[in-house]
Design a protein around this motif. Structure first.
Motif, PDB file in Angstrom:
ATOM      1  N   VAL A  61     -16.196 -39.567  22.497  1.00 49.58           N
ATOM      2  CA  VAL A  61     -16.104 -40.992  22.821  1.00 49.58           C
ATOM      3  C   VAL A  61     -14.635 -41.431  22.829  1.00 49.58           C
ATOM      4  O   VAL A  61     -14.180 -42.135  23.736  1.00 49.58           O
ATOM      5  CB  VAL A  61     -16.931 -41.845  21.833  1.00 49.58           C
ATOM      6  CG1 VAL A  61     -16.613 -43.325  21.983  1.00 49.58           C
ATOM      7  CG2 VAL A  61     -18.411 -41.603  22.032  1.00 49.58           C
ATOM      8  N   VAL A  62     -13.885 -40.994  21.827  1.00 49.61           N
ATOM      9  CA  VAL A  62     -12.457 -41.352  21.761  1.00 49.61           C
ATOM     10  C   VAL A  62     -11.715 -40.804  22.978  1.00 49.61           C
ATOM     11  O   VAL A  62     -10.900 -41.516  23.587  1.00 49.61           O
ATOM     12  CB  VAL A  62     -11.834 -40.835  20.437  1.00 49.61           C
ATOM     13  CG1 VAL A  62     -10.324 -40.925  20.458  1.00 49.61           C
ATOM     14  CG2 VAL A  62     -12.399 -41.609  19.264  1.00 49.61           C
ATOM     15  N   CYS A  63     -12.009 -39.558  23.355  1.00 48.57           N
ATOM     16  CA  CYS A  63     -11.348 -38.978  24.533  1.00 48.57           C
ATOM     17  C   CYS A  63     -11.721 -39.729  25.800  1.00 48.57           C
ATOM     18  O   CYS A  63     -10.864 -39.998  26.653  1.00 48.57           O
ATOM     19  CB  CYS A  63     -11.721 -37.504  24.680  1.00 48.57           C
ATOM     20  SG  CYS A  63     -10.972 -36.451  23.440  1.00 48.57           S
ATOM     21  N   GLY A  64     -12.976 -40.084  25.948  1.00 50.42           N
ATOM     22  CA  GLY A  64     -13.416 -40.818  27.138  1.00 50.42           C
ATOM     23  C   GLY A  64     -12.776 -42.187  27.236  1.00 50.42           C
ATOM     24  O   GLY A  64     -12.309 -42.595  28.303  1.00 50.42           O
ATOM     25  N   VAL A  65     -12.740 -42.898  26.127  1.00 52.43           N
ATOM     26  CA  VAL A  65     -12.114 -44.220  26.111  1.00 52.43           C
ATOM     27  C   VAL A  65     -10.615 -44.095  26.386  1.00 52.43           C
ATOM     28  O   VAL A  65     -10.032 -44.890  27.142  1.00 52.43           O
ATOM     29  CB  VAL A  65     -12.384 -44.939  24.774  1.00 52.43           C
ATOM     30  CG1 VAL A  65     -11.534 -46.188  24.624  1.00 52.43           C
ATOM     31  CG2 VAL A  65     -13.863 -45.275  24.663  1.00 52.43           C
ATOM     32  N   THR A  66      -9.980 -43.071  25.806  1.00 55.09           N
ATOM     33  CA  THR A  66      -8.551 -42.849  26.046  1.00 55.09           C
ATOM     34  C   THR A  66      -8.281 -42.600  27.523  1.00 55.09           C
ATOM     35  O   THR A  66      -7.324 -43.150  28.090  1.00 55.09           O
ATOM     36  CB  THR A  66      -8.042 -41.663  25.202  1.00 55.09           C
ATOM     37  OG1 THR A  66      -8.280 -41.941  23.828  1.00 55.09           O
ATOM     38  CG2 THR A  66      -6.568 -41.422  25.425  1.00 55.09           C
ATOM     39  N   LEU A  68     -10.035 -43.669  30.033  1.00 57.91           N
ATOM     40  CA  LEU A  68     -10.206 -44.921  30.769  1.00 57.91           C
ATOM     41  C   LEU A  68      -9.056 -45.892  30.518  1.00 57.91           C
ATOM     42  O   LEU A  68      -8.646 -46.616  31.429  1.00 57.91           O
ATOM     43  CB  LEU A  68     -11.547 -45.560  30.404  1.00 57.91           C
ATOM     44  CG  LEU A  68     -12.786 -44.811  30.892  1.00 57.91           C
ATOM     45  CD1 LEU A  68     -14.050 -45.474  30.384  1.00 57.91           C
ATOM     46  CD2 LEU A  68     -12.806 -44.726  32.412  1.00 57.91           C
ATOM     47  N   VAL A  69      -8.519 -45.894  29.305  1.00 56.54           N
ATOM     48  CA  VAL A  69      -7.359 -46.752  29.015  1.00 56.54           C
ATOM     49  C   VAL A  69      -6.140 -46.269  29.795  1.00 56.54           C
ATOM     50  O   VAL A  69      -5.360 -47.073  30.316  1.00 56.54           O
ATOM     51  CB  VAL A  69      -7.080 -46.795  27.497  1.00 56.54           C
ATOM     52  CG1 VAL A  69      -5.723 -47.413  27.192  1.00 56.54           C
ATOM     53  CG2 VAL A  69      -8.183 -47.561  26.783  1.00 56.54           C
ATOM     54  N   GLY A  86     -13.277 -40.070  32.881  1.00 57.35           N
ATOM     55  CA  GLY A  86     -13.494 -40.825  31.645  1.00 57.35           C
ATOM     56  C   GLY A  86     -14.965 -41.144  31.419  1.00 57.35           C
ATOM     57  O   GLY A  86     -15.482 -40.992  30.308  1.00 57.35           O
ATOM     58  N   LEU A  87     -15.656 -41.572  32.474  1.00 58.51           N
ATOM     59  CA  LEU A  87     -17.078 -41.888  32.346  1.00 58.51           C
ATOM     60  C   LEU A  87     -17.913 -40.637  32.078  1.00 58.51           C
ATOM     61  O   LEU A  87     -18.902 -40.684  31.346  1.00 58.51           O
ATOM     62  CB  LEU A  87     -17.567 -42.607  33.604  1.00 58.51           C
ATOM     63  CG  LEU A  87     -16.996 -44.009  33.822  1.00 58.51           C
ATOM     64  CD1 LEU A  87     -17.481 -44.582  35.149  1.00 58.51           C
ATOM     65  CD2 LEU A  87     -17.339 -44.929  32.660  1.00 58.51           C
ATOM     66  N   LEU A  90     -17.592 -39.786  28.449  1.00 60.36           N
ATOM     67  CA  LEU A  90     -18.414 -40.706  27.662  1.00 60.36           C
ATOM     68  C   LEU A  90     -19.899 -40.347  27.763  1.00 60.36           C
ATOM     69  O   LEU A  90     -20.623 -40.400  26.774  1.00 60.36           O
ATOM     70  CB  LEU A  90     -18.189 -42.148  28.122  1.00 60.36           C
ATOM     71  CG  LEU A  90     -16.875 -42.781  27.696  1.00 60.36           C
ATOM     72  CD1 LEU A  90     -16.723 -44.165  28.308  1.00 60.36           C
ATOM     73  CD2 LEU A  90     -16.792 -42.863  26.180  1.00 60.36           C
TER      74      LEU A  90
END
Length: 169
Positions: A61-66, A68-69, A86-87, A90
């Motif tokens: 989750v952290v990698c996916g959010v990173t 996307l950011v 990113g999606l 997630l």
């Protein structure tokens, strides 16, 4: 009502076959197909497997959010590929998180997704290891967590706690 008229949408006809009879009420009920609730305390090995699997899910989750950011803060070569990446990460986080919850609640179905998560972590660790630099440290941590969690999930104590045992023939 004639044969050409239709009954109102909400009205239903009940037939003799659909009504319960005294014979049905007296018949013994079928055993339920759901597994019985586990009894006793959760083994520490199963708890540890659930925690390690959850940590892998949280890391995804952290990698996916990173990712996307980074799409918002940097200018990627391909916006579509960056957002899709990113999606996808997630979405992949759902498997270990669901498996961890199932292990925590002692659901027998959770063993398979937990094992798949650990097996799939091995090629990822190998790829990170070949990346060099600080990625080697991440690869070692990931490989150790995956091997430990896999060992805990296949442990006879955890297997028994999940209600999985040798098949009777």
């Amino acid at each position: 009502m004639s044969s050409k008229q239709s009954a109102p949408k909400g009205a239903r006809k009940t037939t003799r076959a659909s009504r319960p009879t005294a014979k049905d009420a007296a018949a013994p009920s079928r055993p339920s197909r759901t597994a019985p609730e586990p009894s006793g305390p959760r083994p520490r090995r199963l708890t540890a497997a659930a925690v390690l699997t959850a940590l892998e899910g949280v890391a995804l989750v952290v990698c996916g959010v990173t990712l996307l950011v980074l799409v918002l803060t940097d200018k990627p070569d391909s916006m579509r590929q960056a957002v899709t990446g990113g999606l996808t990460v997630l979405a992949l986080a759902a498997l270990p998180l669901a498996a961890a919850r199932g292990l925590w609640l002692r659901r027998r179905w959770s063993r398979g997704p937990a094992m798949i998560t650990q097996i799939m972590a091995m090629p990822v660790a190998w790829t990170l290891f070949n990346g060099g630099g600080l990625l080697i440290a991440g690869a070692v941590v990931l490989a150790l967590v995956a091997v430990a969690a896999l060992g805990l999930v296949v442990n006879p104590t955890a297997t028994e706690a999940l209600g999985i045992g040798p098949r009777e023939t």
